[in-house]
Design a protein around this motif. Structure first.
Motif, short mmCIF file in Angstrom:
data_model
loop_
_atom_site.label_atom_id
_atom_site.label_comp_id
_atom_site.label_asym_id
_atom_site.label_seq_id
_atom_site.Cartn_x
_atom_site.Cartn_y
_atom_site.Cartn_z
N ASP A 95 -20.94 21.34 12.01
CA ASP A 95 -20.87 21.22 10.56
C ASP A 95 -19.69 22.00 9.99
OD1 ASP A 95 -23.13 19.61 10.48
OD2 ASP A 95 -24.50 21.30 10.24
N GLY A 245 -35.82 19.67 0.17
CA GLY A 245 -35.52 20.35 1.43
C GLY A 245 -36.56 21.40 1.77
N LYS A 248 -36.60 24.29 7.54
CA LYS A 248 -35.89 24.01 8.79
C LYS A 248 -35.17 22.68 8.83
CE LYS A 248 -39.14 26.68 11.65
NZ LYS A 248 -40.05 26.62 12.82
N ASP A 249 -35.16 21.95 7.73
CA ASP A 249 -34.62 20.59 7.79
C ASP A 249 -33.47 20.32 6.84
OD1 ASP A 249 -35.95 20.66 5.39
OD2 ASP A 249 -37.16 18.87 5.74
N ASN A 251 -30.38 20.40 7.25
CA ASN A 251 -29.30 19.65 7.89
C ASN A 251 -29.57 18.15 7.94
OD1 ASN A 251 -31.31 20.53 10.04
ND2 ASN A 251 -30.08 19.08 11.21
N THR A 252 -30.80 17.74 7.62
CA THR A 252 -31.13 16.30 7.63
C THR A 252 -30.89 15.66 6.26
OG1 THR A 252 -33.47 16.62 7.04
CG2 THR A 252 -32.90 16.72 9.38
N PHE A 253 -30.40 16.45 5.29
CA PHE A 253 -30.15 15.94 3.95
C PHE A 253 -28.65 15.75 3.73
CE2 PHE A 253 -34.35 17.61 3.61
CZ PHE A 253 -34.97 16.91 2.58
N GLU A 254 -28.29 14.58 3.26
CA GLU A 254 -26.88 14.29 2.96
C GLU A 254 -26.33 15.26 1.91
OE1 GLU A 254 -24.16 10.65 1.11
OE2 GLU A 254 -26.11 10.19 2.04
N TYR A 256 -27.01 18.35 1.49
CA TYR A 256 -26.67 19.63 2.11
C TYR A 256 -25.25 19.57 2.67
CZ TYR A 256 -26.32 23.09 5.85
OH TYR A 256 -25.87 24.09 6.69
N HIS A 257 -24.94 18.52 3.39
CA HIS A 257 -23.62 18.40 4.01
C HIS A 257 -22.53 18.23 2.96
CE1 HIS A 257 -25.07 18.32 8.14
NE2 HIS A 257 -26.08 17.59 7.69
#
Length: 291
Positions: A95, A245, A248-249, A251-254, A256-257
């Protein structure tokens, strides 16, 4: 002795026993380390890594990895959470490397290949040693501190004692004492807890930009914790919200990136407030408007 006195003594004895057990066993509740043999070989698809070991002054060995980017713009010192080892946490390095940043990850004492007796003071000292090693090769204006969950406290402490480009806190806690009190409110945690980790105190001395990322559905460390932390140094802090969110998850959300990319690839700009409404007061009185 009356019966009520026996009951009081029994309750007191049980309370003292529970306190002793909490003091002795808290390390096992707080940390979930994964041990790795010395000969273990790290491998990450499409990632170039370099392994290193740093020996501390008390004889411990801190094992870490450098994830290499092409023509790096800087370095992200990533301080991980309380479980597993960098064997698993290394997957998050992409990332940052994809944005042109090298990533340094280390295992705390007793995790992975790292050795040594684990205390709050020792880990803080270890992280400063690693930071100093990074500073020898990279100016601080190119160093980003990223703290995830447990690591957010250590990252805040490092930022308070150094001058990195920015501090990013991912699902941070106000203090570990506050988190523990949520689950065992009846225990004297101020006397018992070995890792109080007062993030809120350390943030007061951070001078670089602070970015806090938190999910609204985090059940371990509530979102309101980050709202509270963001008010400590409001002028230099930005709170980034991941709607839905958890802990622990993210990173699975657009989203977040998207926000992470914007944070690490942009530079803070001074806002020109001349002519804005910043100094315009508000009033509950309605002005009469004549036609």
């Amino acid at each position: 002795m009356p019966n009520w006195a026996y009951i009081v003594l029994l309750v007191l004895a049980i309370y003292i026993l529970l306190s002793l057990l909490l003091y002795i066993l808290q390390d096992y509740f707080l940390f979930k380390p994964e041990k790795l043999p010395k000969e273990f070989q790290f491998y990450y698809e499409n990632q170039e890594t370099e392994e290193y070991n740093i020996e501390t002054r008390d004889g411990a060995v801190i094992n870490g990895l450098r994830f290499k980017a092409q023509n790096p713009k800087g370095v992200v010192f990533y301080l991980k959470g309380n479980s597993k080892s960098i064997k698993g946490w290394g997957k998050f390095a992409v990332d940052f490397t994809r944005h042109g940043y090298d990533v340094i990850m280390v295992d705390y004492r007793g995790f992975g290949k790292s050795t040594g007796r684990r205390t709050q003071k020792a880990i803080k000292r270890d992280m400063q040693v690693v930071y100093n090693k990074i500073k020898e090769k990279v100016p601080e204006r190119y160093i980003i501190l990223y703290g995830r969950s447990l690591g957010s406290g250590f990252a805040a402490k490092l930022a308070s004692m150094n001058n990195p480009r920015m501090l990013i806190l991912d699902a941070p806690y106000y203090s570990l004492s506050k988190v523990a009190k949520k689950f065992i409110p009846f225990m004297p945690l101020s006397l018992l807890i070995k890792f109080p980790m007062p993030t809120y105190k350390w943030l007061k001395y951070v001078n670089c930009p602070i970015h806090i990322i938190h999910g609204t559905d985090d059940r371990l460390i509530p979102y309101k914790t980050s709202v509270k932390l963001s008010k400590i140094k409001p002028r230099q802090t930005t709170l980034h919200t991941v709607i839905g969110g958890g802990h622990k998850d993210l990173n699975t959300f657009e989203s977040y990136h998207k926000m992470l990319g914007e944070i690490i690839t942009s530079h803070p700009k001074k806002v020109d407030l001349k002519g804005s409404s910043i100094d315009v007061g508000t009033s509950s009185k309605q002005m009469d408007v004549k036609a």
